[in-house]
Design a protein around this motif. Structure first.
Motif, PDB file in Angstrom:
ATOM      1  N   CYS B 159       0.810  -1.229   0.000  1.00 47.96           N
ATOM      2  CA  CYS B 159       0.000   0.000   0.000  1.00 47.96           C
ATOM      3  C   CYS B 159       0.839   1.274   0.000  1.00 47.96           C
ATOM      4  CB  CYS B 159      -0.873   0.038   1.242  1.00 47.96           C
ATOM      5  SG  CYS B 159      -1.924  -1.389   1.419  1.00 47.96           S
ATOM      6  N   TYR B 160       1.878   1.247   0.821  1.00 46.19           N
ATOM      7  CA  TYR B 160       2.628   2.473   1.083  1.00 46.19           C
ATOM      8  C   TYR B 160       3.291   3.054  -0.159  1.00 46.19           C
ATOM      9  CZ  TYR B 160       2.360   2.349   6.198  1.00 46.19           C
ATOM     10  OH  TYR B 160       1.936   2.402   7.501  1.00 46.19           O
ATOM     11  N   ARG B 163      -0.204   4.621  -2.547  1.00 48.25           N
ATOM     12  CA  ARG B 163      -1.215   5.553  -2.063  1.00 48.25           C
ATOM     13  C   ARG B 163      -0.665   6.402  -0.930  1.00 48.25           C
ATOM     14  NH1 ARG B 163      -4.233   0.790  -3.162  1.00 48.25           N
ATOM     15  NH2 ARG B 163      -3.564  -0.028  -1.172  1.00 48.25           N
ATOM     16  N   LYS B 199      -3.571  -4.183  -3.444  1.00 47.38           N
ATOM     17  CA  LYS B 199      -4.287  -4.246  -2.167  1.00 47.38           C
ATOM     18  C   LYS B 199      -3.337  -4.428  -0.996  1.00 47.38           C
ATOM     19  CE  LYS B 199      -8.757  -5.638  -3.991  1.00 47.38           C
ATOM     20  NZ  LYS B 199      -9.804  -6.668  -3.968  1.00 47.38           N
ATOM     21  N   CYS B 200      -3.926  -4.616   0.172  1.00 47.05           N
ATOM     22  CA  CYS B 200      -3.135  -4.662   1.400  1.00 47.05           C
ATOM     23  C   CYS B 200      -2.864  -6.105   1.809  1.00 47.05           C
ATOM     24  CB  CYS B 200      -3.876  -3.949   2.521  1.00 47.05           C
ATOM     25  SG  CYS B 200      -2.980  -3.959   4.075  1.00 47.05           S
ATOM     26  N   GLY B 202      -2.185  -7.063   4.736  1.00 41.76           N
ATOM     27  CA  GLY B 202      -2.761  -7.315   6.060  1.00 41.76           C
ATOM     28  C   GLY B 202      -1.763  -7.275   7.198  1.00 41.76           C
ATOM     29  N   PRO B 204      -0.017  -5.010   8.835  1.00 42.09           N
ATOM     30  CA  PRO B 204      -0.079  -4.066   9.953  1.00 42.09           C
ATOM     31  C   PRO B 204      -1.036  -4.465  11.077  1.00 42.09           C
ATOM     32  CG  PRO B 204      -0.091  -2.882   7.883  1.00 42.09           C
ATOM     33  CD  PRO B 204      -0.242  -4.331   7.549  1.00 42.09           C
ATOM     34  N   ILE B 205      -1.990  -5.354  10.815  1.00 44.02           N
ATOM     35  CA  ILE B 205      -2.913  -5.722  11.894  1.00 44.02           C
ATOM     36  C   ILE B 205      -2.743  -7.185  12.309  1.00 44.02           C
ATOM     37  CG2 ILE B 205      -4.646  -3.941  11.492  1.00 44.02           C
ATOM     38  CD1 ILE B 205      -6.283  -6.080   9.938  1.00 44.02           C
ATOM     39  N   ALA B 212      -8.444 -11.175  10.304  1.00 41.28           N
ATOM     40  CA  ALA B 212      -8.605 -10.312   9.125  1.00 41.28           C
ATOM     41  C   ALA B 212      -7.278 -10.176   8.388  1.00 41.28           C
ATOM     42  CB  ALA B 212      -9.132  -8.938   9.533  1.00 41.28           C
ATOM     43  N   ALA B 215      -6.661 -13.281   6.477  1.00 36.37           N
ATOM     44  CA  ALA B 215      -7.655 -13.396   5.408  1.00 36.37           C
ATOM     45  C   ALA B 215      -7.261 -12.527   4.215  1.00 36.37           C
ATOM     46  CB  ALA B 215      -9.035 -13.002   5.918  1.00 36.37           C
ATOM     47  N   GLN B 216      -6.677 -11.367   4.523  1.00 42.68           N
ATOM     48  CA  GLN B 216      -6.242 -10.500   3.419  1.00 42.68           C
ATOM     49  C   GLN B 216      -5.129 -11.163   2.624  1.00 42.68           C
ATOM     50  OE1 GLN B 216      -5.790  -6.715   5.781  1.00 42.68           O
ATOM     51  NE2 GLN B 216      -6.880  -5.885   4.044  1.00 42.68           N
ATOM     52  N   ARG B 219      -6.479 -14.151   0.708  1.00 40.82           N
ATOM     53  CA  ARG B 219      -7.342 -13.776  -0.406  1.00 40.82           C
ATOM     54  C   ARG B 219      -6.535 -13.379  -1.642  1.00 40.82           C
ATOM     55  NH1 ARG B 219     -12.662 -11.205   0.010  1.00 40.82           N
ATOM     56  NH2 ARG B 219     -13.148 -10.103  -1.915  1.00 40.82           N
ATOM     57  N   HIS B 220      -5.529 -12.541  -1.433  1.00 41.49           N
ATOM     58  CA  HIS B 220      -4.749 -12.059  -2.583  1.00 41.49           C
ATOM     59  C   HIS B 220      -3.900 -13.177  -3.182  1.00 41.49           C
ATOM     60  CE1 HIS B 220      -6.366  -8.554  -0.935  1.00 41.49           C
ATOM     61  NE2 HIS B 220      -5.388  -8.243  -0.106  1.00 41.49           N
TER      62      HIS B 220
END
Lengths: 373, 304, 564
Positions: B159-160, B163, B199-200, B202, B204-205, B212, B215-216, B219-220
């Motif tokens: 992401c960084y 965006r 996309k992200c 995931g 950072p969390i 979540a 899952a990110q 998913r990707h």
């Protein structure tokens, strides 16, 4: 002023869905004629007016203030009225501009999504009204700092269009995530000096397993927002207030993670992942930490076996932070007041520079034109 | 044309993904790139320090910039990093530091005791941008020894680095969010278009909403697999952590087999420029880069 | 069949304020809107809200400015109510959360506005309407247990009982197409203005005279319908509004010679004369060949004279509008503007409690004509009007509800409206398209019922409106579905707009003088002797408007010559 370009043909490919037909969604193409600086919404309205009045799209003001026309143009969320046809063409594949309904919300018809089921439900979740001190309401206005009102105006500027919700990447995998718009709305009160329940608000969304700590920092909402609300930045401010001002120790490890990270850098200068993982769960001896590490153990063992991480790296700390890093930490962490530099409020030096020409002529005539007496 | 860069490798490239730092060191000479390592610099904060205290993050990053500017004064062309997250965190600090002389002065005041000062306007580029904007795709192409023919590569930016566009410097002249496919193609590979590229991951969390986060990643990776990718390539070591190191857990989270190798950008470049899989540390990945190795077997032999 | 003590149609500022005020008294309340409440057009009000809150100010000064702004057509009893209650209302808004900008001492900051003798406009950057609207909606969410919300419900008709008392309405749930009778002891119309009758207009696509026509069709007189405000600063490009706040902050108007021409027309107030005066001055400059831009059809608004930091803080929205919709950086160069249709002073005739001549029916906000604006509304008085009379009608309607039984409605009107909709949906594709008729209406109204008017032009407009009304009866639509059939709603809205246009033209032809926003080149003088009175239009049996008059209420300010 740059010369305006004449009207030209644009092809809009609209994602259609008719809930009454029993058919799957389909693409529908219309060629419209407009100047390139006109908006995608104007294009849609022309197609609706001239060719097919059944195209469903919410719209009202056409000027990016009512928030009705949130859509995706070429996959990017935003307002149809705020996207120039010419710009949309630049990101279009094969010269055709795709217009689709927003994501993360169920589609009702064509470009119309169910905002109530997702967006408004989440807004309602954050107690979206001011909780002032009703017992001691002043007779006139509350006296508050000028900057504070400008500050919350950034979040007041949200027009509830849902563009940020549409492409929130956390919400994509966790539909329960409170999400960018609602969390920005929460900051609107947490940042409002008139609100009396800031700590309670922060605790509420810190403790929620799908609350402020479920934001992944992906910047999608900042990019999507047509009004400069920067929801993710507001979420970071919520976290800063929760941990720094109210010391809220949440069950989602948000507090621990931040403290661990900062401690880690202060100590090592560089990030030391093993310590970070352990500290994020309350230290190596914390049961939660053990649980997480146990779950991760096969992975870490595998990493060690692959020579990815050596035992030395894993257990010892080869890096130590240089003395000046520690000094910087001490200096800034010991300030009486945390400094925050918000470009939205302060503007850049360029913004604040005197106008050009430096002294406007008395009669306001501008450069290049003769002033009459 | 040779380039000399003030080089910030980041933390993770020397921690959990040492193969990134290692492969960059191996690839640099092949690109006529001289790396002047900023070894006293510290973590960019990855957004977390900024979340804790903005001024602290900005001051630490100004310190890094000031060190890089010392090297630039000594002949380096610009500053370079190999981490999307560092790039994003740096750009965010730089945006504030460059915007206001007053704020900059305050930050420099803290740096003063160590003789450092940041001057507005440093040029700091991720390796990906440097490849396209400084070295050039044609030059890169000319250096390819072993084109990645038939290797289907899915880009994953982090992401960084994509965006927000204005902060990252993405505009008509610098479409930086489209560079990865250009590089993959220049190296002779086939670009796989799939939903997750921008996309992200995931990461950072991962400690705050593990489910979540995984899952990110899952998913990707799954989307890339469905699009028939052999592997992914990323300029971000933090993404690499979630996509590779955590891939077994991610696979469990989404309930499917993934087996998707994830390469660091310098590794992909290194392969095409003729380095052996072992030289660029492919054996250190959690997910065995089988597809990549199959492809190189006949040429360089398998890795340990 | 839902029934409520008070039913409010329209959920902009007037509607939401009415709902909250009514709910506070403990009666049952519902608020209905064809769009989600925060999409209402109040959201676009930019500059601020007037109230004599400063210690140096007095509500009487505000009232006098308003009377003078109205060109002595405003009813002074209503103006006194509005201006004297304004400070309390603004403080109420502040208490429930509106983020009014502050001055250095932390008190409400006030900005200058057109036609005002002192700075008395409280504001939130240039999103004041949005800020207030969203805060009121916050309150509706807070009070969700006492106010039922019917969002995206489209009203097709008001219902009157045999005695001519309003007992509810028929509405269509846009999402499902379901038609429903809503029964209410009292109905408050708060559905906004009629801007879409003109093209271009600063008004949103939803401003289609719905409430004006619904009331007219059940026999309520429409008052001052000839008084149409052309705002002095709308983008030549597309008719978008540039807030009067820009001139409030010090921006200049320049003609092609770079001259601040307002010197000639309003030497004291310059750019901050009342809107009708400034718009006329601009139009004169343009007509006499001193306009700028392509075909000389515009005027320069020069905001570069405002300190850039101030512009970015206080006029943020128009910086964006300039950039996004006209390609102009207003902090560096002047922007091309001209007068454009913005507001209708006239509307459904009410008293100072919002009550219309029909029992059980109230109106507040732009749909209504109290009349506080008379011939010309002052900037930043519209938000005030919506809130004061929204609240008053809410309170009054609630009070009235307490002394009566719930009426009983049959489904006669429901059946009639269902048949009307099904007739539209099933029309053969032989007539004209709705969008064509709407375009033609907007164009003729903007040509003949604009800043300058004359009899010949208006007679021509009258003919066109008459023909379009006829053509609208066979105009066809494409959408035959029930879910979000916006097409059929567009056809109904067109009917509302044509009714409003018809009344506007008739009243403007009738008023043979120049006053406020109505300037007739064939009658260029104000004529107090004959025309110091309101013109009302009321529907007749043959579906055409007829004229009646009502007196202007004068309390303390006798008509005098108007100079700025």
């Amino acid at each position: 002023m740059e010369p305006k370009k004449p009207p030209q043909d644009f092809t809009l490919r609209v994602r259609r869905y008719d809930p009454e037909s029993g058919e799957a969604p389909y693409w529908d193409e219309h060629t419209i004629q407009l100047e390139p600086h006109r908006s995608v919404l104007e294009g849609l309205l022309q197609a609706k007016g001239r060719f097919d009045g059944s195209i469903g799209v919410r719209c009202s003001c056409k000027a990016a203030i009512c928030g009705s026309c949130g859509v995706r143009v070429n996959g990017q969320p935003g307002l149809a009225c705020h996207t120039h046809l010419g710009d949309a063409l630049k990101t279009a594949k094969n010269g055709v501009i795709d217009v689709e309904p927003m994501g993360n919300m169920p589609v009702i018809k064509d470009l119309i999504v169910d905002m109530d089921a997702v967006h408004w439900k989440k807004i309602q979740r954050v107690t979206p009204w001011l909780l002032a001190d009703d017992e001691n309401m002043p007779e006139r206005e509350h006296i508050v700092p000028k900057e504070a009102m400008v500050d919350v105006t950034q979040t007041m500027a949200c027009i509830q269009c849902g563009a940020c919700v549409s492409d929130c990447l956390s919400m994509e995998v966790d539909p329960l995530f409170i999400g960018p718009a609602a969390l920005a709305k929460s900051y609107r009160f947490v940042g409002d000096p008139r609100d009396t329940q800031q700590a309670e608000r922060l605790k509420d969304i810190a403790e929620d397993p799908h609350g402020m700590y479920s934001c992944t920092h992906c910047f999608k909402c900042i990019e999507a927002c047509p009004k400069g609300v920067a929801p993710m930045s507001q979420i970071m401010r919520l976290r800063r207030r929760a941990t720094g001002d109210h010391h809220i120790k949440d069950r989602n490890n948000g507090f621990n993670h931040e403290k661990a990270f900062v401690k880690n850098i202060n100590k090592n200068g560089l990030l030391h992942e093993n310590d970070l993982l352990a500290d994020s769960f309350g230290g190596k001896l914390n049961p939660a930490s053990g649980l997480f590490l146990a779950k991760s153990l096969p992975v870490i063992t595998r990493a060690l076996l692959r020579g990815k991480a050596t035992l030395k790296v894993a257990l010892l700390h080869p890096h130590k932070a240089p003395a000046d890093v520690k000094r910087i930490f001490d200096t800034i962490e010991n300030r009486d007041k945390r400094n925050e530099f918000n470009l939205y409020i302060s503007g850049t030096d360029e913004d604040n520079a005197p106008n050009q020409p430096e002294e406007a002529p008395q009669n306001g005539a501008h450069a290049g034109q003769e002033a009459t007496a | 044309m040779s380039k000399k860069v003030a080089y910030w490798p980041g933390c993770v490239s020397r921690g959990f993904t040492p193969e990134l730092h290692g492969s960059m060191a191996k690839v640099a000479p092949l690109l006529d790139l001289e790396l002047i390592e900023l070894d006293r610099a510290c973590c960019s904060g990855a957004g977390v320090i900024a979340e804790h205290n903005q001024e602290l993050a900005d001051t630490l990053n100004a310190r890094t910039f000031a060190m890089a500017q010392q090297e630039i004064r000594n002949g380096a062309d610009l500053m370079m990093n190999i981490c999307s997250t560092c790039q994003g965190a740096h750009s965010e600090s730089q945006e504030r530091l460059d915007a206001s002389a007053e704020y900059r002065a305050q930050v420099n005041e803290t740096l003063k005791p160590d003789g450092l000062e940041y001057t507005a306007g440093i040029s700091n580029k991720n390796f990906l941008w440097l490849l396209v904007e400084e070295i050039g795709l044609e030059a890169l192409k000319s250096k390819v020894k072993r084109p990645l023919t038939d290797l289907k590569v899915g880009p994953f930016y982090g992401c960084y680095i994509v965006r927000p566009k204005s902060r990252i410097g993405i505009d008509d002249e610098h479409p930086r969010d489209t560079y990865l496919p250009l590089v993959i193609e220049a190296l002779g590979g086939t670009v796989i278009d799939y939903a997750g590229s921008h996309k992200c991951c995931g990461f950072p969390i991962i400690t705050m909403n593990t489910e979540a986060s995984l899952a990110q990643a899952g998913r990707h990776l799954g989307d890339a697999k469905d699009a028939d990718a052999d592997c992914l390539v990323t300029p971000c070591p933090l993404c690499h952590l979630n996509l590779d190191l955590q891939q077994p857990l991610a696979a469990k989270a989404v309930g499917r087999k993934l087996d998707m190798p994830v390469l660091h950008l310098p590794q992909l470049v290194g392969l095409a420029l003729g380095l052996s899989p072992k030289e660029i540390g492919l054996q250190r990945h959690v997910v065995k880069p089988t597809s990549v190795i199959d492809w190189t077997t006949s040429v360089v032999g398998s890795v340990g | 069949m839902p029934s409520h003590d008070v039913l409010i149609i329209g959920a902009g500022l007037a509607g939401q304020r009415a709902a909250l005020a009514a709910a506070e008294t403990g009666v049952t309340v519902a608020i209905m809107s064809k769009v989600h409440p925060v999409r209402s057009h109040s959201v676009a009000a930019a500059g601020g809200i007037n109230a004599a809150v400063s210690v140096d100010d007095d509500w009487r000064s505000h009232a006098y400015d308003t009377v003078k702004g109205s060109d002595f057509l405003g009813d002074q009893d209503a103006i006194e109510v509005m201006c004297s209650e304004a400070p309390k209302e603004v403080m109420h808004l502040e208490h429930i959360g509106v983020t009014f900008h502050r001055n250095e001492t932390g008190h409400l900051d006030l900005r200058a506005f057109g036609g005002a003798s002192v700075k008395r406009t409280a504001y939130v950057a240039d999103i004041t309407g949005q800020a207030i609207l969203h805060v009121l909606y916050e309150q509706l969410m807070k009070h969700h247990e006492t106010v039922d919300r019917y969002e995206e419900w489209f009203t097709t008709s008001l219902i009157l009982d045999a005695e001519g008392t309003c007992t509810g309405c028929v509405a269509r749930h846009i999402r499902t197409g379901r038609m429903e009778v809503f029964t209410a002891k009292n109905v408050i119309l708060a559905s906004g203005g009629a801007g879409q009758v003109w093209k271009p207009t600063t008004n949103a696509l939803i401003c289609t005279a719905d409430g004006i026509a619904q009331a007219y069709r059940v026999g309520v007189p429409l008052m001052d319908m000839e008084m149409i405000q052309y705002h002095p600063t709308t983008l030549v490009e597309n008719g978008f509004l540039i807030t009067e706040g820009a001139r409030g902050e010090g921006a200049h108007l320049l003609n092609k010679d770079g001259e601040r021409f307002m010197e000639k027309y309003a030497p004291n107030k310059m750019e901050l004369a009342s809107r009708d005066v400034v718009s006329r001055a601009e139009q004169t400059e343009i007509n006499e060949g001193r306009g700028v831009g392509l075909n000389g059809e515009g005027i320069y608004l020069d905001i570069t004279v405002v300190p850039k930091k101030r512009t970015l803080e206080a006029l943020r929205e128009i910086v964006n509008i300039g950039k996004d919709f006209a390609g102009v950086d207003i902090t560096r160069e002047p922007i091309l503007i001209r007068p454009g249709q913005h507001y209708i002073m006239g509307g459904v005739k009410t008293d100072i409690d919002g009550a219309t001549p029909v029992k059980g029916l109230y109106a507040a906000g732009e749909v209504a004509c109290v009349s506080v604006h008379g011939g010309n509304r002052l900037g930043a008085n519209s938000l005030l009007d919506t809130l004061i009379f929204g609240r008053r009608s809410g309170e009054h309607a609630a009070e009235r509800s307490k002394h009566m039984a719930m009426p009983v409605n049959d489904d006669a009107i429901l059946k009639r409206d269902e048949a009307m909709i099904s007739e539209i949906i099933n029309r053969p594709k032989t007539g004209r398209r709705i969008s064509e008729i709407k375009d033609e209406l907007g164009t003729i109204m903007n040509q003949k019922l604009a800043v300058y008017r004359d009899e010949a032009g208006m007679l021509e407009a009258q003919e066109v409106v008459k023909r379009l009304k006829e053509e609208s009866r066979s105009a066809y639509i494409d959408d035959r579905g029930t879910v979000f059939n916006q097409d059929v709603l567009g056809a109904i809205e067109l009917g509302y707009m044509l009714d409003a246009a018809e009344c506007c033209v008739l009243a403007a032809l009738e008023r043979k003088e120049s006053r406020g926003a109505q300037f007739r080149t064939d009658y260029p003088e104000r004529n107090d002797e004959e025309w110091q009175k309101h013109i009302n239009t009321t529907i007749t049996a043959d579906d055409e408007p007829a004229i009646t008059y009502s007196p202007v209420t004068i309390t303390q300010w006798q008509p005098e010559e108007r100079k700025y």
